[in-house]
Design an enzyme around this catalytic site. Sequence first.
Site, PDB file in Angstrom:
ATOM      1  CB  THR A 153       2.679   0.577   5.997  1.00 59.77           C
ATOM      2  OG1 THR A 153       1.309   0.379   6.398  1.00 59.77           O
ATOM      3  CG2 THR A 153       3.551   0.159   7.165  1.00 59.77           C
ATOM      4  N   GLY A 181       6.043  -2.430   3.530  1.00 58.79           N
ATOM      5  CA  GLY A 181       5.729  -3.053   4.805  1.00 58.79           C
ATOM      6  C   GLY A 181       6.368  -4.429   4.952  1.00 58.79           C
ATOM      7  CG  ASP A 182       5.855  -6.811   8.658  1.00 63.65           C
ATOM      8  OD1 ASP A 182       6.875  -6.119   8.838  1.00 63.65           O
ATOM      9  OD2 ASP A 182       5.087  -7.166   9.569  1.00 63.65           O
ATOM     10  N   GLY A 235       0.832  -1.209   0.000  1.00 67.65           N
ATOM     11  CA  GLY A 235       0.000   0.000   0.000  1.00 67.65           C
ATOM     12  C   GLY A 235       0.864   1.256   0.000  1.00 67.65           C
ATOM     13  CG  ASP A 251       1.213  -3.035   9.913  1.00 61.67           C
ATOM     14  OD1 ASP A 251       2.082  -2.355   9.327  1.00 61.67           O
ATOM     15  OD2 ASP A 251       0.418  -3.774   9.301  1.00 61.67           O
ATOM     16  NE  ARG A 304      -2.517  -4.976   5.533  1.00 63.96           N
ATOM     17  CZ  ARG A 304      -3.029  -5.213   4.317  1.00 63.96           C
ATOM     18  NH1 ARG A 304      -3.878  -6.196   4.150  1.00 63.96           N
ATOM     19  NH2 ARG A 304      -2.697  -4.501   3.284  1.00 63.96           N
ATOM     20  CG  MET A 357      -7.804   2.274   6.131  1.00 66.57           C
ATOM     21  SD  MET A 357      -6.794   2.597   4.673  1.00 66.57           S
ATOM     22  CE  MET A 357      -7.932   2.105   3.383  1.00 66.57           C
ATOM     23  NE  ARG A 405     -16.315  15.547  18.897  1.00 64.84           N
ATOM     24  CZ  ARG A 405     -16.334  14.803  19.991  1.00 64.84           C
ATOM     25  NH1 ARG A 405     -17.474  14.550  20.612  1.00 64.84           N
ATOM     26  NH2 ARG A 405     -15.226  14.285  20.450  1.00 64.84           N
ATOM     27  NE  ARG A 420      17.235  16.026  -5.252  1.00 62.94           N
ATOM     28  CZ  ARG A 420      16.501  17.121  -5.184  1.00 62.94           C
ATOM     29  NH1 ARG A 420      16.431  17.795  -4.055  1.00 62.94           N
ATOM     30  NH2 ARG A 420      15.843  17.549  -6.247  1.00 62.94           N
ATOM     31  CG  ASP A 479      -1.774  -0.373   7.972  1.00 57.31           C
ATOM     32  OD1 ASP A 479      -2.627   0.510   7.791  1.00 57.31           O
ATOM     33  OD2 ASP A 479      -1.644  -1.362   7.215  1.00 57.31           O
ATOM     34  NE  ARG A 522      13.775  16.626  -2.207  1.00 65.80           N
ATOM     35  CZ  ARG A 522      14.337  17.057  -1.082  1.00 65.80           C
ATOM     36  NH1 ARG A 522      14.356  16.266  -0.011  1.00 65.80           N
ATOM     37  NH2 ARG A 522      14.887  18.254  -1.022  1.00 65.80           N
ATOM     38  CB  ALA A 523      15.986  10.877   1.231  1.00 64.18           C
ATOM     39  NE  ARG A 571      -1.336  -4.549  -0.521  1.00 70.80           N
ATOM     40  CZ  ARG A 571      -2.280  -3.599  -0.483  1.00 70.80           C
ATOM     41  NH1 ARG A 571      -3.252  -3.600  -1.382  1.00 70.80           N
ATOM     42  NH2 ARG A 571      -2.268  -2.687   0.450  1.00 70.80           N
TER      43      ARG A 571
HETATM   44  P1  ADP Z   1       0.679  -4.161   2.399  1.00 75.22           P
HETATM   45  O1  ADP Z   1       0.602  -4.463   3.859  1.00 75.22           O
HETATM   46  O2  ADP Z   1       0.194  -2.826   2.025  1.00 75.22           O
HETATM   47  O3  ADP Z   1       0.126  -5.254   1.525  1.00 75.22           O
HETATM   48  P2  ADP Z   1       3.407  -5.064   2.265  1.00 75.22           P
HETATM   49  O4  ADP Z   1       4.631  -4.250   2.327  1.00 75.22           O
HETATM   50  O5  ADP Z   1       3.184  -6.054   3.341  1.00 75.22           O
HETATM   51  O6  ADP Z   1       2.211  -4.068   2.077  1.00 75.22           O
HETATM   52  O7  ADP Z   1       3.510  -5.710   0.844  1.00 75.22           O
HETATM   53  C1  ADP Z   1       2.955  -6.870   0.445  1.00 75.22           C
HETATM   54  C2  ADP Z   1       3.608  -7.200  -0.870  1.00 75.22           C
HETATM   55  O8  ADP Z   1       4.967  -7.572  -0.674  1.00 75.22           O
HETATM   56  C3  ADP Z   1       3.020  -8.398  -1.551  1.00 75.22           C
HETATM   57  O9  ADP Z   1       1.886  -8.084  -2.277  1.00 75.22           O
HETATM   58  C4  ADP Z   1       4.142  -8.799  -2.485  1.00 75.22           C
HETATM   59  O10 ADP Z   1       4.175  -7.994  -3.637  1.00 75.22           O
HETATM   60  C5  ADP Z   1       5.372  -8.413  -1.717  1.00 75.22           C
HETATM   61  N1  ADP Z   1       6.078  -9.610  -1.286  1.00 75.22           N
HETATM   62  C6  ADP Z   1       7.216 -10.002  -1.815  1.00 75.22           C
HETATM   63  N2  ADP Z   1       7.655 -11.135  -1.261  1.00 75.22           N
HETATM   64  C7  ADP Z   1       6.751 -11.485  -0.342  1.00 75.22           C
HETATM   65  C8  ADP Z   1       6.652 -12.568   0.566  1.00 75.22           C
HETATM   66  N3  ADP Z   1       7.584 -13.516   0.618  1.00 75.22           N
HETATM   67  N4  ADP Z   1       5.561 -12.609   1.372  1.00 75.22           N
HETATM   68  C9  ADP Z   1       4.623 -11.638   1.328  1.00 75.22           C
HETATM   69  N5  ADP Z   1       4.697 -10.592   0.489  1.00 75.22           N
HETATM   70  C10 ADP Z   1       5.726 -10.508  -0.342  1.00 75.22           C
HETATM   71  O1  F6P Z   2      -1.680  -1.274   4.555  1.00 74.20           O
HETATM   72  C1  F6P Z   2      -2.318  -0.080   4.270  1.00 74.20           C
HETATM   73  C2  F6P Z   2      -3.782  -0.282   4.092  1.00 74.20           C
HETATM   74  O2  F6P Z   2      -4.377   0.960   3.748  1.00 74.20           O
HETATM   75  C3  F6P Z   2      -4.514  -0.894   5.281  1.00 74.20           C
HETATM   76  O3  F6P Z   2      -4.772   0.040   6.296  1.00 74.20           O
HETATM   77  C4  F6P Z   2      -5.749  -1.449   4.627  1.00 74.20           C
HETATM   78  O4  F6P Z   2      -6.210  -2.578   5.337  1.00 74.20           O
HETATM   79  C5  F6P Z   2      -5.266  -1.866   3.272  1.00 74.20           C
HETATM   80  O5  F6P Z   2      -4.048  -1.190   3.040  1.00 74.20           O
HETATM   81  C6  F6P Z   2      -6.228  -1.534   2.161  1.00 74.20           C
HETATM   82  O6  F6P Z   2      -5.717  -2.051   1.018  1.00 74.20           O
HETATM   83  P1  F6P Z   2      -6.251  -1.743  -0.464  1.00 74.20           P
HETATM   84  O7  F6P Z   2      -5.393  -0.636  -0.972  1.00 74.20           O
HETATM   85  O8  F6P Z   2      -5.991  -2.993  -1.182  1.00 74.20           O
HETATM   86  O9  F6P Z   2      -7.659  -1.346  -0.355  1.00 74.20           O
END
Ligand code: ADP
Ligand code: F6P
Length: 330
Positions: A136, A113-114, A11, A140, A182, A180, A165, A25, A138, A21-22, A83
């Site tokens: 991200t 993210g993760d 996301g 998280d 997740r 949001m 409000r 550069r 989140d 940018r950072a 993704r």
């Molecule tokens: P988000 O939480 O917004 O989905 P992430 O940073 O967790 O963002 O990204 C998920 C994306 O990371 C996956 O859609 C995929 O493109 C990539 N990805 C690459 N390798 C892996 C892996 N081994 N497990 C999960 N996601 C992976």
């Molecule tokens: O990880 C960022 C996030 O906006 C979460 O807060 C939410 O659950 C998810 O991505 C929404 O994903 P999508 O862009 O696929 O609607």
Amino acid sequence: MKRIGVLTSGGDAPGMNAAIRAVTRTAISKGYEVMGIRRGYNGLVNIEGKETKDEMDSKVVRLGVRDVSAIIQRGGTILFTARCNEFKEWESVLEAKKRCDELNLTGMVVIGGDGSFRGAADLSKAGVPCIGIPGTIDNDISCTDYTIGYDTALNTAMEMVDKIRDTAQSHDRCSVIEVMGRDAGWIALNVGVAVGATAIITPEMKYNMKDIINRIEASKADKKENFIIVVSEGVGDSEGIARTIETMTGIESRATILGHVQRGGSPTVRDRVNASEMGYYAVDLLDQGKSNRVVALKKGRVVDYDILEALKMKKTFDKNLYKIAHIISK
Ligand code: ADP
Ligand code: F6P
């Protein structure tokens, strides 16, 4: 000439552009060329083997100093994001390694993210040194106190709730607002405190509707006329929660799901500054010959961890802030 790549994955989050940018550069100042990889890991793999050479080439763009001008204030990511499910397969990782070799990339900065870090760990294992930057909304990611985009999302959500409000107040209503995050309740907790929510519902803390109804009724008996309940999307069912509140208390209730508005907008000072610092730090790590590391912010300082170690870490929810919110929202 030495060359590195940079990509955004998962996301999008406000501040990703400041990080791009950072990275660009800093790398140029250290004598590198920088290639922006478009649409996350999709930019490195031939999806279903159907893409022509031109299509593959169009997924990579050379980034010079001026190509990243005037993006620090922009939300989203100029490199696009995706993704990419294929990247979970080892064959795709090897294909990406081959592509990096063709492009003469000796390192890669992955902003995401993760899941994106799992991909970066795999690509590092395949032989392309990677450094992750947490991006991200989140917040998280366990190894860091803060992720790029989180602060902007908090401020956006807070402003939206403040607007809601106004109308809740005019109609003596209860507004249930879903934010949001997740599976994580960081946005809900902090926005809930910032808007003075009567109750904050997050996946980390057990709740029951009876307690929430009691809180609303106690506040009502104490002359409160409108109510804000902040619900994290990991709990969901904001419509159902609003219906229950209306049925049980007789207070007219509405649910609003804030949605993707929280992902957009110009990044805050905090997001821009942290993204700039993290981007610099990531390139510095690559330049020192490091690989498979993730940049993190701990107690206000930028640090780095092994990606696989970082992925195993656990983040403890801020129960103290939750308790404070419970005490001061009346
Ligand atoms: P988000 O939480 O917004 O989905 P992430 O940073 O967790 O963002 O990204 C998920 C994306 O990371 C996956 O859609 C995929 O493109 C990539 N990805 C690459 N390798 C892996 C892996 N081994 N497990 C999960 N996601 C992976
Ligand atoms: O990880 C960022 C996030 O906006 C979460 O807060 C939410 O659950 C998810 O991505 C929404 O994903 P999508 O862009 O696929 O609607």
